[in-house]
Structures are given as structure tokens and as C-alpha cells.
Design an enzyme around this catalytic site. Structure first.
Site, PDB file in Angstrom:
ATOM      1  N   ASN A   7       0.874  -1.176   0.000  1.00 43.79           N
ATOM      2  CA  ASN A   7       0.000   0.000   0.000  1.00 43.79           C
ATOM      3  C   ASN A   7       0.911   1.226   0.000  1.00 43.79           C
ATOM      4  O   ASN A   7       1.434   1.617   1.043  1.00 43.79           O
ATOM      5  CB  ASN A   7      -0.893  -0.044   1.250  1.00 43.79           C
ATOM      6  CG  ASN A   7      -1.877   1.108   1.301  1.00 43.79           C
ATOM      7  OD1 ASN A   7      -1.814   2.026   0.483  1.00 43.79           O
ATOM      8  ND2 ASN A   7      -2.778   1.070   2.249  1.00 43.79           N
ATOM      9  N   ARG A  90      -2.501  -2.026  -3.535  1.00 44.28           N
ATOM     10  CA  ARG A  90      -3.680  -1.171  -3.397  1.00 44.28           C
ATOM     11  C   ARG A  90      -3.492   0.020  -4.338  1.00 44.28           C
ATOM     12  O   ARG A  90      -2.476   0.713  -4.294  1.00 44.28           O
ATOM     13  CB  ARG A  90      -3.791  -0.671  -1.963  1.00 44.28           C
ATOM     14  CG  ARG A  90      -4.945   0.287  -1.822  1.00 44.28           C
ATOM     15  CD  ARG A  90      -4.937   0.991  -0.502  1.00 44.28           C
ATOM     16  NE  ARG A  90      -6.071   1.901  -0.456  1.00 44.28           N
ATOM     17  CZ  ARG A  90      -6.091   3.008   0.248  1.00 44.28           C
ATOM     18  NH1 ARG A  90      -5.061   3.348   0.990  1.00 44.28           N
ATOM     19  NH2 ARG A  90      -7.148   3.782   0.243  1.00 44.28           N
ATOM     20  N   HIS A 179     -12.577   3.779  -0.709  1.00 41.92           N
ATOM     21  CA  HIS A 179     -12.655   2.819   0.410  1.00 41.92           C
ATOM     22  C   HIS A 179     -13.400   1.546  -0.008  1.00 41.92           C
ATOM     23  O   HIS A 179     -13.934   0.831   0.844  1.00 41.92           O
ATOM     24  CB  HIS A 179     -13.427   3.401   1.630  1.00 41.92           C
ATOM     25  CG  HIS A 179     -12.736   4.502   2.358  1.00 41.92           C
ATOM     26  ND1 HIS A 179     -13.420   5.511   2.981  1.00 41.92           N
ATOM     27  CD2 HIS A 179     -11.428   4.757   2.570  1.00 41.92           C
ATOM     28  CE1 HIS A 179     -12.566   6.339   3.557  1.00 41.92           C
ATOM     29  NE2 HIS A 179     -11.340   5.907   3.310  1.00 41.92           N
ATOM     30  N   ARG A 240     -10.701  16.810   6.672  1.00 37.87           N
ATOM     31  CA  ARG A 240     -11.447  17.206   5.460  1.00 37.87           C
ATOM     32  C   ARG A 240     -12.849  17.667   5.831  1.00 37.87           C
ATOM     33  O   ARG A 240     -13.473  17.102   6.722  1.00 37.87           O
ATOM     34  CB  ARG A 240     -11.551  16.009   4.497  1.00 37.87           C
ATOM     35  CG  ARG A 240     -10.233  15.682   3.828  1.00 37.87           C
ATOM     36  CD  ARG A 240     -10.330  14.412   3.005  1.00 37.87           C
ATOM     37  NE  ARG A 240      -9.608  13.318   3.634  1.00 37.87           N
ATOM     38  CZ  ARG A 240      -9.669  12.048   3.241  1.00 37.87           C
ATOM     39  NH1 ARG A 240     -10.426  11.700   2.225  1.00 37.87           N
ATOM     40  NH2 ARG A 240      -8.977  11.126   3.869  1.00 37.87           N
ATOM     41  N   GLU A 333     -14.618   1.362  14.805  1.00 42.05           N
ATOM     42  CA  GLU A 333     -14.287   0.160  15.570  1.00 42.05           C
ATOM     43  C   GLU A 333     -14.089   0.435  17.051  1.00 42.05           C
ATOM     44  O   GLU A 333     -14.359  -0.420  17.890  1.00 42.05           O
ATOM     45  CB  GLU A 333     -12.975  -0.454  15.028  1.00 42.05           C
ATOM     46  CG  GLU A 333     -13.126  -1.103  13.678  1.00 42.05           C
ATOM     47  CD  GLU A 333     -11.780  -1.422  13.033  1.00 42.05           C
ATOM     48  OE1 GLU A 333     -10.804  -1.704  13.751  1.00 42.05           O
ATOM     49  OE2 GLU A 333     -11.704  -1.389  11.788  1.00 42.05           O
ATOM     50  N   GLU A 383      -8.534  -4.691   4.801  1.00 41.35           N
ATOM     51  CA  GLU A 383      -8.377  -4.511   3.354  1.00 41.35           C
ATOM     52  C   GLU A 383      -7.270  -5.411   2.810  1.00 41.35           C
ATOM     53  O   GLU A 383      -7.349  -5.897   1.691  1.00 41.35           O
ATOM     54  CB  GLU A 383      -8.061  -3.037   3.062  1.00 41.35           C
ATOM     55  CG  GLU A 383      -9.255  -2.152   3.342  1.00 41.35           C
ATOM     56  CD  GLU A 383      -8.898  -0.694   3.549  1.00 41.35           C
ATOM     57  OE1 GLU A 383      -9.020   0.076   2.600  1.00 41.35           O
ATOM     58  OE2 GLU A 383      -8.513  -0.330   4.674  1.00 41.35           O
TER      59      GLU A 383
END
Ligand code: ADP
Length: 396
Positions: A7, A90, A179, A240, A333, A383
Site C-alpha cells: 500500500n 492497493r 474505500h 477534510r 471500531e 483490506e
């Protein structure tokens, strides 16, 4: 034999080495500040993790450092690079070209390059990681797993923006969503936990971390998602702003005299939890300050939960119901208080949280009460495992 998962971010490179047959995680690590003088490399599983300062001028050097550490006779986990049969990368933006993961060839690379204007911070490091792995692991199959792929099933009414149609036709300005690998993973896990096939379920999946997105999944396919043309739209996030009146952008430029680059920086790096609280983009800090009576921290906390609540509400309505709502990522989570606030007051809609279950941590679990019509489930995302599964599927 092993699968290496890569990644690559703009100045980082995360990796995992996974046993092809048992799916066991045998090694992992992270190269940070790639391209800077103070770059370093953290490697090893938690029990024997070590950090070494390492000169990493670019992503090729980072991949080389990763392979050297995997081969290290003392701390590594393989004795030959031939043991790595495939690398799963990824890739953030696959545009409209890729609706699933693919084996990388020259055409795939050209398509990912075409998407650079859509993801200028993300696609170039992915391409650098792919180039380095192709060169240094010539015998391994290279696979690309796209963040956008899962959302290519959205109908036009969800992905076309109400601008003049030629902006979509000529410039491909549309919702892409991101995502996707995380949403796909938690939807599949929810189906397994509920013992019901995906094509019988209406799900709303909430990836709430520093970056946030919520997806409506009807019969296993993404029908709408909150991130858009770029990963800026939708929910309020760590730094953001998410969706705001687009006229604010013009006001900042024309009336306040800011440059487009400054506005971009404000919206991506200085807004969200950080911008409102004035303290931090980390919800743990914001929560602690809110509990100590800091008013703007409390407002930031309330806005983050309200933003999630609004998107969940939209998707319940657009799908005409929901069977389960799934939460994942750092906040989803771990933060019981945020989960409580998101679902507060929804009992009349058949969404009832069991606060004892909500307080538990660290594993897949249903946190809704027995009498809740809608199941609410916390599922730690993985992922990397999805990337391994896709890579193996393409290998065979
Ligand atoms: P990213 O989008 O960068 O992958 P993560 O999914 O790792 O982000 O989520 C990071 C965020 O999760 C942190 O900024 C922090 O606010 C939040 N987080 C992690 N643990 C907790 C916790 N125990 N309580 C509240 N928030 C947490």
C-alpha cells in the site's frame, strides 16, 4: 509460498507478507517519510517490531528495504525472493476502467496513469510501487486492487452530478467513490455473521476513520456512496470538510482573496475535526477535550456524529429500508461514545443499541439489542486480506 501486499502512499509504503495457504500474517512493516532525509523503516510483527533509520529517497528504495528486511537471516521471514509468488497492490483510483481487481500489464499501467489527474496524490506512488516490485520481483505476478472498483455498480442517478451533462461525458466528472475494498470486506463479513446471503440484504457500511465514507449496499452491490469525484465529498472527516455549499469555494477565492491551492489545503488539511475543534484531527484528543468542557471540541464531536447520521438516514430512505448497519475503521471500531451518539434517538426506527455490547472492544460483534429490528455490527476492517484473496483468485 507468500503474497506480499503493498500500500504505497505519497510518502509512505505499508506492507504485509501473508502465507498463501493459511492466510497467516507472517511479516509486516511500514516505510515512512519516503523522499525525505529522515526516512525510516519499521518492520516485524508487534512482538519483535524494530525501527531502523534508513535512507529511502524514493519508492524503489523503500521496496528494496522491504525485501532486504524480509530476507534478513536474523529478523526476516523468507530465505529467497522466489517464495513471494505474487504482489497485491492497493491502487486508489481506477476510474471507470476497472470494476474488479486485475493482473497488471502495460495496458493496466497506462489506464492507471490516465487516472493521475483524478488522484494526483495517490496514483503516482502506487505506480512507483508497481514499477519497483516488477523490477525487483520479476518472477511474481503483480495484481492491482482498486479502491474505486466496488462502486462501479452505482446507477447513473447516483454517480452523475447535476452539472451540464457534457462535464460528465467529456471530462468524466462523476462520483467514483473510494474505500471500496473496506466496504466490500465488511459487507461480506456481515453476511457471514448474519448467516444470510448478500443478495438478500440491504446494508449500510460506515468506514469512519480519519477519512470517512458511508455506502449503501443493496443485494451485495454498491448503489451509492458518500465520497465522490475525489475523497473530499460527503462526511465531515479528521481534516477534510466533506460536503459544503460549493459557493463557499468561490467566496473564499473571490471575496477573501485566497488562491485555489490555499482553498484546497484548507478543505483537505485544515477542516473537519481539526478545523472545528482547533485542537486535533484525532478523535481521542477531541473526545478528551469535549469531556473536559471544551466547547468547540464538543461541537466537533457532535458535528461528526450528525454528519454520519444524515448519510445513514439518506440511505435508509433511498434503499427503502436496511437490515444491518456496519461500522469499521479507527472511529467506527473503537469509539463507543461516537457510536452511541450516531444511533441516539433512532429507537422509533427500530435501531436500538445495547450499551453493554457497545462498550466491548476489539472483535467482530453485534452491538444492537435483541429487539432491534435493524442489526448494528462492528467489524474491524481488513483490506489487506481482501487484497490477498483477490490476488489468489487471479493467480488461479
Ligand atoms: P485512516 O483513515 O487514516 O486509515 P483510521 O481508520 O486509522 O484512519 O482511524 C484513525 C482515527 O481513529 C484516529 O484519528 C482516531 O481519531 C480514531 N480512533 C482510534 N482509536 C480510537 C479510540 N479508542 N477512540 C476514539 N477514536 C479513536
Amino acid at each position: 509460498m507468500y503474497i506480499l501486499v503493498i500500500n504505497a502512499g505519497s510518502s509512505s509504503l505499508k506492507y504485509q507478507l501473508v502465507d498463501k495457504d493459511t492466510r497467516e500474517l507472517v511479516d509486516k512493516g511500514l516505510c515512512e517519510r519516503v523522499g525525505s532525509d529522515d526516512s525510516f523503516h519499521k518492520h516485524g510483527l508487534d512482538s519483535n517490531e524494530c525501527v531502523v533509520a534508513s535512507r529511502l529517497p524514493d519508492h524503489r528504495a523503500a521496496v528494496q528495504a522491504v525485501l532486504d528486511s524480509l530476507l534478513d537471516p536474523r529478523t526476516g521471514s523468507i530465505s529467497s525472493l522466489d517464495e513471494i509468488v505474487a504482489v497485491g497492490h492497493r491502487v486508489v483510483h481506477g476510474g471507470e476502467h476497472f470494476s474488479a481487481s486485475v493482473v497488471i500489464d502495460d495496458e493496466v499501467i497506462a489506464r492507471v496513469e490516465e487516472c493521475i489527474p483524478l488522484a494526483p496524490l495517490h496514483n503516482p506512488p502506487s505506480l512507483a510501487g508497481i514499477a519497483a516490485c516488477s523490477e525487483l520481483l520479476p518472477g511474481a505476478t503483480q495484481v492491482a486492487v482498486f479502491d474505486t472498483a466496488f462502486h462501479t455498480t452505482m446507477p447513473p442517478k447516483a454517480y452523475v452530478y447535476p452539472l451540464p451533462y457534457e462535464y460528465f461525458e467529456k471530462h468524466r466528472i462523476r462520483r467514483y467513490g473510494f474505500h471500496g475494498t473496506s466496504h466490500r470486506y465488511i459487507a461480506a463479513r456481515a453476511s457471514a455473521l448474519l448467516e444470510k446471503p448478500l443478495d438478500e440484504l440491504k446494508l449500510i457500511t460506515c468506514h469512519l476513520g480519519n477519512g470517512c465514507s458511508i455506502t449503501a449496499i443493496d443485494k451485495g452491490i454498491s448503489v451509492d456512496t458518500s465520497l465522490g469525484f475525489t475523497p473530499l465529498e460527503g462526511l465531515m472527516m479528521g481534516t477534510r470538510c466533506g460536503s459544503i455549499d460549493p459557493a463557499i469555494v468561490l467566496y473564499l477565492i473571490e471575496t477573501l482573496g485566497m488562491t485555489p491551492r490555499e482553498v484546497n489545503d484548507v478543505m483537505n488539511r485544515q477542516s473537519g475535526l481539526l478545523g472545528i475543534s482547533g485542537l486535533s484531527n484525532d478523535l481521542r484528543d477531541v473526545r478528551a477535550a469535549a469531556e473536559a468542557g471544551h466547547e468547540r471540541a464538543l461541537l466537533a464531536y457532535e458535528m461528526y456524529s450528525y454528519s454520519a447520521k444524515k448519510y445513514i438516514g439518506q440511505y435508509v430512505f433511498t434503499m427503502a429500508g436496511v437490515d444491518a448497519i456496519i461500522l469499521t475503521a479507527g472511529v467506527g471500531e473503537n469509539c463507543d461514545r461516537m457510536r452511541r451518539m450516531i444511533f441516539e434517538g433512532l429507537e422509533p426506527l427500530g435501531i436500538i443499541i445495547d450499551q453493554d455490547k457497545n462498550a466491548l472492544r476489539g472483535f467482530e460483534r453485534v452491538i444492537s439489542a435483541e429487539n432491534s429490528r435493524v442489526k448494528v455490527i462492528v467489524i474491524p476492517t481488513n483490506e489487506e486480506l481482501m487484497i490477498v484473496e483477490d490476488t489468489l483468485a487471479l493467480l488461479s
